[in-house]
Enzyme design. Structure first.
Site, short mmCIF file in Angstrom:
data_model
loop_
_atom_site.label_atom_id
_atom_site.label_comp_id
_atom_site.label_asym_id
_atom_site.label_seq_id
_atom_site.Cartn_x
_atom_site.Cartn_y
_atom_site.Cartn_z
CD GLU A 148 -3.11 -0.79 0.15
OE1 GLU A 148 -3.11 0.30 -0.45
OE2 GLU A 148 -3.95 -1.68 -0.05
NE ARG A 184 -3.75 3.05 -0.45
CZ ARG A 184 -4.94 3.08 0.13
NH1 ARG A 184 -5.38 4.20 0.68
NH2 ARG A 184 -5.70 2.01 0.18
CG ASP A 237 -6.30 -7.00 -7.34
OD1 ASP A 237 -5.24 -7.32 -6.76
OD2 ASP A 237 -7.06 -6.12 -6.91
CD GLU A 278 -11.00 -1.45 -8.33
OE1 GLU A 278 -9.99 -1.28 -7.62
OE2 GLU A 278 -12.17 -1.14 -7.94
CB THR A 312 -2.30 -0.93 -9.17
OG1 THR A 312 -3.55 -1.60 -9.07
CG2 THR A 312 -1.69 -0.75 -7.77
#
Length: 587
Positions: free
Chosen positions: A180, A184, A314, A487, A574
């Site tokens: 994360e 980010r 994913d 998404e 992503t």
């Protein structure tokens, strides 16, 4: 191979016929009305009937106008083969819709800035912020928003945010999630540095400092990263909730950020760490490119676990082709890995719903056969909203990162490309269906597809929300939430850029209107909702960072010109942080 379904042809219209003109007697020759009604009463009755007719006509016209402006979910056009629709207009800015998205962005960010500036999380109902750690903020929300502020032209807000980042210290004595914080914070810093014209050295210095603190996570026997890292102590920490295992998404979704940092600094160590991860993954057996979601950092081996495209799996699949695009197509091994994985998805996971033929992806769950005692992979018709990234991945793969003409010449596709093209578009259509077929027009977190036609017909949808209990006082299941995820609109943006088909803008606008209607708070910000099939909605006191960094960004880009973040020259990580493609110099 998924077979293309022929588009239904409209029924031929019957030729219009004109009735013969009726002969009407002159007024003075008309007989009295039945029942002895006097002749002089007829005009008043005629005027009254005329008035009723006009009122009814006006009401019908207003109703028709209302239905056009606010169609119910079931009337939203989901026909990808509608030949009557105007297709492939030039990709130009839609000012009215983009300005509406920009206003939503301002309504979101300014509420955060007013109530929780610098905090990692924002709670728009209680008007407060919170942090991921008691040690202090790590910049999750604010750094995640930097490139969005630059993209939308909010320069004053960006300047204040940038000045806060300059004072931020990553010397925080607590564990943070390796995956994360990379997508980010590291991704946000690198993207903002690029959009500063690569002139703001502070942003790059912060990125280097953070990356150096993340490197100890890779200090395992196999080179696979541990799930957590203590930034102050510079120490990797295994995941205590999963017996120290690392998910394939955690391991395979660090590459874009670390490789770009090596490109900027000339320091190969960042690239080498994440490239070693990909070498370990490639060395393991797979099921036609599909891999279990868990690996062990000690041995580098996969652990018997679910095969799925949702959580923990994913973005591994997303980053295969993106690694190829990012380095200006100089690493063809990742294009090959992408193609193999897409074949495996089509062969093992792609299904069609029972009555309408909606294309979706299932999951394979390991279960022990009671009769034989053997472990088998059981197919489960479950699809997370997270899976809706896949449409974009397939379409970008076919168009080599949007380098083909728009729209591409489909006659030039080979068999696999044709399958991926069709599959990508159909998966997006299914994801949109999970929005428009709910009472709010917003998609739930997870859906299950009916496996028997009678169930689909009985409940009026191809899919259902699991674990829902009867009764008005029951708490909604966690699957029923909508937490402002990006998404589906991500795939709509990519689909519009590579096809030019305006249907994707129409679907995106419908979704945006639903967010506006049900998630917008008058006091500022947007909130998640607890149940997409409940009206009026009940909000949750949280506005996720990806609402600004991804969802609104993708909607803004959906209505922009094609030269705003052109996909043939940029690769979005992503978390939707655009990173420029480059030709490697240092490896």
């Amino acid at each position: 191979m998924v077979k293309r379904k022929d588009a239904a042809q409209p029924a031929a219209k019957s030729p219009a016929t004109t009735p013969p003109t009726a002969k009407v007697a002159p007024p003075q020759q008309r007989p009295p009305a039945a029942g002895g009604v006097a002749e002089q009463q007829q005009p008043s009755k005629f005027r009254f009937a005329t008035l009723l007719f006009r009122i009814a006509s006006l009401a019908f016209a207003l109703y028709t106008l209302y239905k056009r402006m606010y169609p119910p979910p079931s009337t939203v056009d989901l026909d990808l083969d509608n030949k009557a629709r105007i297709r492939h207009a030039p990709i130009e800015r839609d000012p009215l819709r983009q300005d509406a998205v920009l206003e939503a962005f301002k309504h979101s960010y300014r509420a955060y800035e007013k109530d929780a500036f610098g905090s990692d999380d924002y709670h728009p109902i209680s008007h407060r912020g919170s942090n991921m750690s008691p040690a202090g903020p790590v910049g999750y929300f604010l750094i995640d928003s930097l490139d969005s502020l630059l993209l939308t032209g909010l320069t004053d807000e960006y300047r204040r945010a940038r000045d806060w980042v300059e004072k931020l210290s990553f010397d925080l004595d607590d564990k943070f999630h390796t995956f994360e914080i990379t997508i980010r914070v590291l991704g946000g810093l690198l993207s903002a540095y690029h959009y500063s014209g690569e002139n703001d050295q502070m942003l790059l210095d912060k990125a280097v400092d953070l990356a150096d603190r993340l490197l100890p996570a890779f200090e395992t026997p196999s080179g696979l990263p541990m799930s957590f890292v203590n930034l102050a102590q510079r120490q990797g920490i295994p995941d205590p909730d999963n017996r120290g295992m690392t998910s394939v998404a955690e391991a395979g979704t660090l590459q874009l950020e670390f490789k770009y940092l090596s490109h900027l600094t000339g320091n190969r160590v960042y690239r080498d760490k994440v490239e070693k991860v990909m070498e370990v993954i490639r060395a393991q057996p797979s099921k036609d490119g599909l891999v279990p979601i868990f690996m062990t950092p000690d041995t580098g081996s996969f652990v018997l676990s679910d095969i799925r495209l949702g959580s923990r799996g994913d973005s591994y699949y997303e980053y295969l082709s993106k690694q190829y695009f990012q380095t200006n197509r100089t690493e063809p091994v990742y294009r090959q890995m992408h193609q193999v994985a897409m074949r495996g998805i089509a062969q093992h996971l792609v299904k069609k719903s029972t009555t309408r033929g909606l294309v979706y992806t299932s999951e394979l769950l390991p279960r022990r056969n009671a009769a034989t005692g053997q472990i088998e992979l059981v197919d489960t018709p479950k699809q997370d909203h997270l899976v809706c990234f896949l449409g974009a991945t397939l379409l970008l793969g076919v168009t080599d990162g949007n380098t083909l003409p728009v729209p591409p010449d489909e006659s030039q596709f080979d068999e696999h490309e044709t399958d991926d093209w069709y599959l990508g578009k159909q998966l997006i259509r299914t994801c949109v269906d999970t929005y428009v077929e709910t009472k709010t027009g917003l998609a739930p977190e997870i859906v299950y597809f009916h496996t028997h036609p009678n169930d689909a017909k009985k409940y009026g949808r191809e899919w259902f929300i699991n674990s829902r209990k009867p009764g008005p006082d029951q708490e909604p299941p966690i699957d029923a939430r909508n937490i402002l995820r990006p998404e589906t609109v991500e795939s709509l943006f990519v689909a519009y850029r590579v096809t030019g088909d305006p249907i994707y803008r129409e679907w995106g606008w419908k979704i945006f209107q639903a967010f506006e209607k049900h998630c917008r708070l008058p006091g500022g910000g947007y909130a998640s909702i607890r149940d997409v099939d409940e009206l009026p909605v009940r909000h949750e006191d949280r506005m996720e960072t990806f609402w600004i960094s991804e969802t609104l960004k993708y909607l803004y880009l959906l209505f922009s010109d094609a030269d705003v973040i052109p996909l043939d020259r940029y690769t979005l990580n992503t978390e939707a942080h655009p990173l420029p493609n480059f030709t490697p110099k240092y490896w």
